[in-house]
Design an enzyme around this catalytic site. Structure first.
Site, PDB file in Angstrom:
ATOM      1  N   VAL A 189       0.866  -1.177   0.000  1.00  0.00           N
ATOM      2  CA  VAL A 189       0.000   0.000   0.000  1.00  0.00           C
ATOM      3  C   VAL A 189       0.901   1.224   0.000  1.00  0.00           C
ATOM      4  O   VAL A 189       1.922   1.255   0.704  1.00  0.00           O
ATOM      5  CB  VAL A 189      -0.934   0.024   1.227  1.00  0.00           C
ATOM      6  CG1 VAL A 189      -1.713   1.331   1.291  1.00  0.00           C
ATOM      7  CG2 VAL A 189      -1.890  -1.163   1.204  1.00  0.00           C
ATOM      8  N   ARG A 205      -2.763   3.020   6.996  1.00  0.00           N
ATOM      9  CA  ARG A 205      -3.656   3.132   8.145  1.00  0.00           C
ATOM     10  C   ARG A 205      -5.069   3.551   7.761  1.00  0.00           C
ATOM     11  O   ARG A 205      -5.746   4.246   8.500  1.00  0.00           O
ATOM     12  CB  ARG A 205      -3.093   4.129   9.175  1.00  0.00           C
ATOM     13  CG  ARG A 205      -1.635   3.895   9.554  1.00  0.00           C
ATOM     14  CD  ARG A 205      -1.425   2.594  10.315  1.00  0.00           C
ATOM     15  NE  ARG A 205      -0.024   2.436  10.697  1.00  0.00           N
ATOM     16  CZ  ARG A 205       0.853   1.723  10.008  1.00  0.00           C
ATOM     17  NH1 ARG A 205       0.487   1.087   8.905  1.00  0.00           N
ATOM     18  NH2 ARG A 205       2.103   1.629  10.414  1.00  0.00           N
ATOM     19  N   ARG A 206      -5.500   3.103   6.600  1.00  0.00           N
ATOM     20  CA  ARG A 206      -6.862   3.414   6.158  1.00  0.00           C
ATOM     21  C   ARG A 206      -7.656   2.142   5.859  1.00  0.00           C
ATOM     22  O   ARG A 206      -8.709   2.206   5.232  1.00  0.00           O
ATOM     23  CB  ARG A 206      -6.800   4.338   4.932  1.00  0.00           C
ATOM     24  CG  ARG A 206      -6.220   5.701   5.286  1.00  0.00           C
ATOM     25  CD  ARG A 206      -5.751   6.496   4.085  1.00  0.00           C
ATOM     26  NE  ARG A 206      -6.829   7.011   3.280  1.00  0.00           N
ATOM     27  CZ  ARG A 206      -6.662   7.884   2.275  1.00  0.00           C
ATOM     28  NH1 ARG A 206      -5.434   8.328   2.000  1.00  0.00           N
ATOM     29  NH2 ARG A 206      -7.682   8.308   1.561  1.00  0.00           N
ATOM     30  N   LEU A 210      -6.943  -0.306   3.837  1.00  0.00           N
ATOM     31  CA  LEU A 210      -6.901  -0.790   2.461  1.00  0.00           C
ATOM     32  C   LEU A 210      -6.255  -2.167   2.362  1.00  0.00           C
ATOM     33  O   LEU A 210      -6.704  -3.015   1.573  1.00  0.00           O
ATOM     34  CB  LEU A 210      -6.162   0.218   1.573  1.00  0.00           C
ATOM     35  CG  LEU A 210      -6.788   1.616   1.501  1.00  0.00           C
ATOM     36  CD1 LEU A 210      -5.947   2.530   0.609  1.00  0.00           C
ATOM     37  CD2 LEU A 210      -8.210   1.535   0.984  1.00  0.00           C
ATOM     38  N   LEU A 211      -5.198  -2.406   3.140  1.00  0.00           N
ATOM     39  CA  LEU A 211      -4.579  -3.726   3.128  1.00  0.00           C
ATOM     40  C   LEU A 211      -5.570  -4.787   3.600  1.00  0.00           C
ATOM     41  O   LEU A 211      -5.696  -5.857   2.986  1.00  0.00           O
ATOM     42  CB  LEU A 211      -3.341  -3.734   4.013  1.00  0.00           C
ATOM     43  CG  LEU A 211      -2.642  -5.096   4.161  1.00  0.00           C
ATOM     44  CD1 LEU A 211      -2.122  -5.573   2.814  1.00  0.00           C
ATOM     45  CD2 LEU A 211      -1.533  -5.038   5.192  1.00  0.00           C
ATOM     46  N   THR A 212      -6.298  -4.478   4.664  1.00  0.00           N
ATOM     47  CA  THR A 212      -7.291  -5.426   5.176  1.00  0.00           C
ATOM     48  C   THR A 212      -8.350  -5.719   4.125  1.00  0.00           C
ATOM     49  O   THR A 212      -8.720  -6.882   3.906  1.00  0.00           O
ATOM     50  CB  THR A 212      -7.941  -4.874   6.446  1.00  0.00           C
ATOM     51  OG1 THR A 212      -6.940  -4.742   7.469  1.00  0.00           O
ATOM     52  CG2 THR A 212      -9.050  -5.790   6.940  1.00  0.00           C
ATOM     53  N   TYR A 256       0.491 -10.710   8.905  1.00  0.00           N
ATOM     54  CA  TYR A 256      -0.347 -11.731   8.278  1.00  0.00           C
ATOM     55  C   TYR A 256      -1.120 -12.646   9.226  1.00  0.00           C
ATOM     56  O   TYR A 256      -2.140 -13.218   8.811  1.00  0.00           O
ATOM     57  CB  TYR A 256       0.494 -12.520   7.271  1.00  0.00           C
ATOM     58  CG  TYR A 256       0.891 -11.615   6.133  1.00  0.00           C
ATOM     59  CD1 TYR A 256      -0.022 -11.293   5.135  1.00  0.00           C
ATOM     60  CD2 TYR A 256       2.146 -11.014   6.096  1.00  0.00           C
ATOM     61  CE1 TYR A 256       0.314 -10.430   4.112  1.00  0.00           C
ATOM     62  CE2 TYR A 256       2.485 -10.139   5.076  1.00  0.00           C
ATOM     63  CZ  TYR A 256       1.568  -9.843   4.088  1.00  0.00           C
ATOM     64  OH  TYR A 256       1.898  -8.970   3.088  1.00  0.00           O
ATOM     65  N   PHE A 275       8.932 -16.063  -3.494  1.00  0.00           N
ATOM     66  CA  PHE A 275       8.158 -15.744  -4.710  1.00  0.00           C
ATOM     67  C   PHE A 275       7.440 -14.411  -4.522  1.00  0.00           C
ATOM     68  O   PHE A 275       7.343 -13.887  -3.423  1.00  0.00           O
ATOM     69  CB  PHE A 275       7.158 -16.863  -5.010  1.00  0.00           C
ATOM     70  CG  PHE A 275       6.380 -17.338  -3.824  1.00  0.00           C
ATOM     71  CD1 PHE A 275       5.236 -16.674  -3.420  1.00  0.00           C
ATOM     72  CD2 PHE A 275       6.799 -18.448  -3.106  1.00  0.00           C
ATOM     73  CE1 PHE A 275       4.517 -17.113  -2.312  1.00  0.00           C
ATOM     74  CE2 PHE A 275       6.088 -18.897  -1.998  1.00  0.00           C
ATOM     75  CZ  PHE A 275       4.957 -18.225  -1.597  1.00  0.00           C
TER      76      PHE A 275
END
Length: 413
Positions: free
Chosen positions: A85, A91-92, A94-96, A125, A413
């Site tokens: 990101v 911290r918004r 978006l990753l989640t 993770y 990878f």
């Protein structure tokens, strides 16, 4: 901040230049055109997710379609990578959002019962149900302080042959495929992936030589190979070069010992580094001074179970077991419930829903951690993350989930 204009969508091939720029910035790399083209050669655009804010790409994740060797089997596994990101959009959530959507897409497709990744930061993770399933061994070997394994026997019909790795893909792949079914943690490599693994970009050598290759030949064909670089160094005492070992793959102990003999006796070198050895790497038992191997552990593969009954039935088990697992999965709710796992003397298993009382309770993360046979259910119980509900069950289940060899994560990878 107004996130109303931010969308997450499936990527396409035209996104790659912007995505590569995002990834290069996030991972502090000076991206080059050759690196962009090499990395892009294995990207599957239809399996990428892109976060877009207006015209800017500010987030990305991808999955590669490959197989993974697990205890007693080879299973389709989503190889998750290229996750980032933009620093302007941290911290918004978006990753989640990306990771949740990716896992739901993998589960809905029904092809891959597990997902696997290498974690850039290990605290990230577990939030998405990934468990640490395989560690790797680093070695910093003092070559002059260890007696190497035996080399080629006098009069042997076998021989060692130098090769240009990219010109020897067919030979390397033949050996790799013969060994792969027994090496937990190895990923499949089609021709595209072999070309990527051996791309050997000068920008990524950090001052070392190009990649070298060595094949162990027998009258019946090759049974082993090694890949390595050297880094030239001198000091006031003379030559002090480093051998950087990439892979040693062998179909039998004789080839394995001879390949390591060659690598540990290279002229002008005083040290050798290995980044992808197995925890139970045989070299540790072939040298006279194992402490001089300079071994250290770090994490390797992380596993996320996406289809619990299919995943648990796909692998084999080291001992017969009949256990009812009570599993919680807050993201993929179809995994939540009680499951009866049964494995017979041949290691083959079934996993079916049941209403019987549970013997063990855990989350999907603990089952991912134990999936490759390296992380003990008993150790997880000692940490308080697996609960034994029926006395005596933990010991039997922990033995069954183990395996006779440790997994060997051999390729990022």
């Amino acid at each position: 901040m107004d996130d109303s204009g931010i969308i997450i969508r499936t990527g396409d091939a035209d996104d790659w230049p912007a995505v590569f720029e995002l990834l290069s910035f996030a991972f502090h790399e000076q991206g080059t055109p050759e690196a962009r083209d090499s990395e892009g050669s294995v990207v599957e655009p239809e399996r990428t997710l892109v976060v877009q804010d207006g015209d800017a790409i500010v987030g990305h994740t991808a999955a590669f379609t490959r197989e993974l060797t697990v205890p007693g089997a080879i299973v389709p596994a989503a190889h998750v990578s290229l996750v980032s990101v933009a620093p302007t959009h941290k911290r918004r959530g978006l990753l989640t959002r990306m990771m949740h959507r990716q896992l739901r897409d993998i589960a809905a497709a029904g092809r891959e019962p597990i997902a696997t990744l290498w974690a850039s930061e290990t605290k990230i993770y577990p939030r998405f149900g990934y468990g640490p399933a395989a560690r790797r061994l680093h070695m910093e070997i003092m070559m002059r302080e260890v007696r190497p394994p035996a080399g080629l026997a006098p009069g042997s019909a076998d021989r060692l042959r130098l090769v240009e790795p990219k010109d020897a893909i067919a030979e390397l792949a033949k050996v790799y495929e013969r060994v792969r079914p027994e090496r937990t943690g190895w990923s499949s490599r089609d021709d595209r992936w072999w070309r990527y693994v051996l791309a050997d970009l000068e920008s990524q050598r950090e001052g070392a030589t190009s990649l070298h290759g060595l094949v162990y030949d027998t009258p019946k064909g090759p049974t082993g190979y090694a890949l390595w670089r050297t880094k030239d160094r001198w000091n006031r005492h003379g030559p002090d070069s480093e051998v950087q070992v990439r892979e040693v793959v062998a179909d039998d102990p004789v080839a394995y010992a001879a390949l390591w003999n060659f690598l540990l006796t290279i002229d002008l070198a005083r040290s050798a580094t290995v980044s992808f050895a197995a925890v139970d790497e045989p070299l540790q038992y072939l040298v006279d001074e194992p402490r001089r191997l300079g071994s250290a552990l770090s994490d390797g593969l992380w596993i996320r179970i996406t289809d619990l009954p299919k995943a648990l039935a796909a692998r084999s088990y080291a001992a017969p077991v009949d256990v009812v697992l009570e599993v919680t999965d807050p993201l993929l709710e179809q995994n939540t419930g009680r499951w009866r796992l049964t494995a017979g003397p041949d290691g083959g298993a079934t996993c079916r829903p049941t209403t019987d009382p549970a013997d063990l309770a855990c989350t999907v993360l603990e089952l991912g951690s134990a999936y490759l046979g390296a992380t003990s259910l008993a150790a997880l119980a000692a940490a308080g993350t697996v609960r034994e509900l029926t006395p005596g069950t933990l010991r039997r289940a922990s033995v069954a989930f183990g395996w006779h060899r440790m997994p060997n994560p051999t390729e990022v990878f």
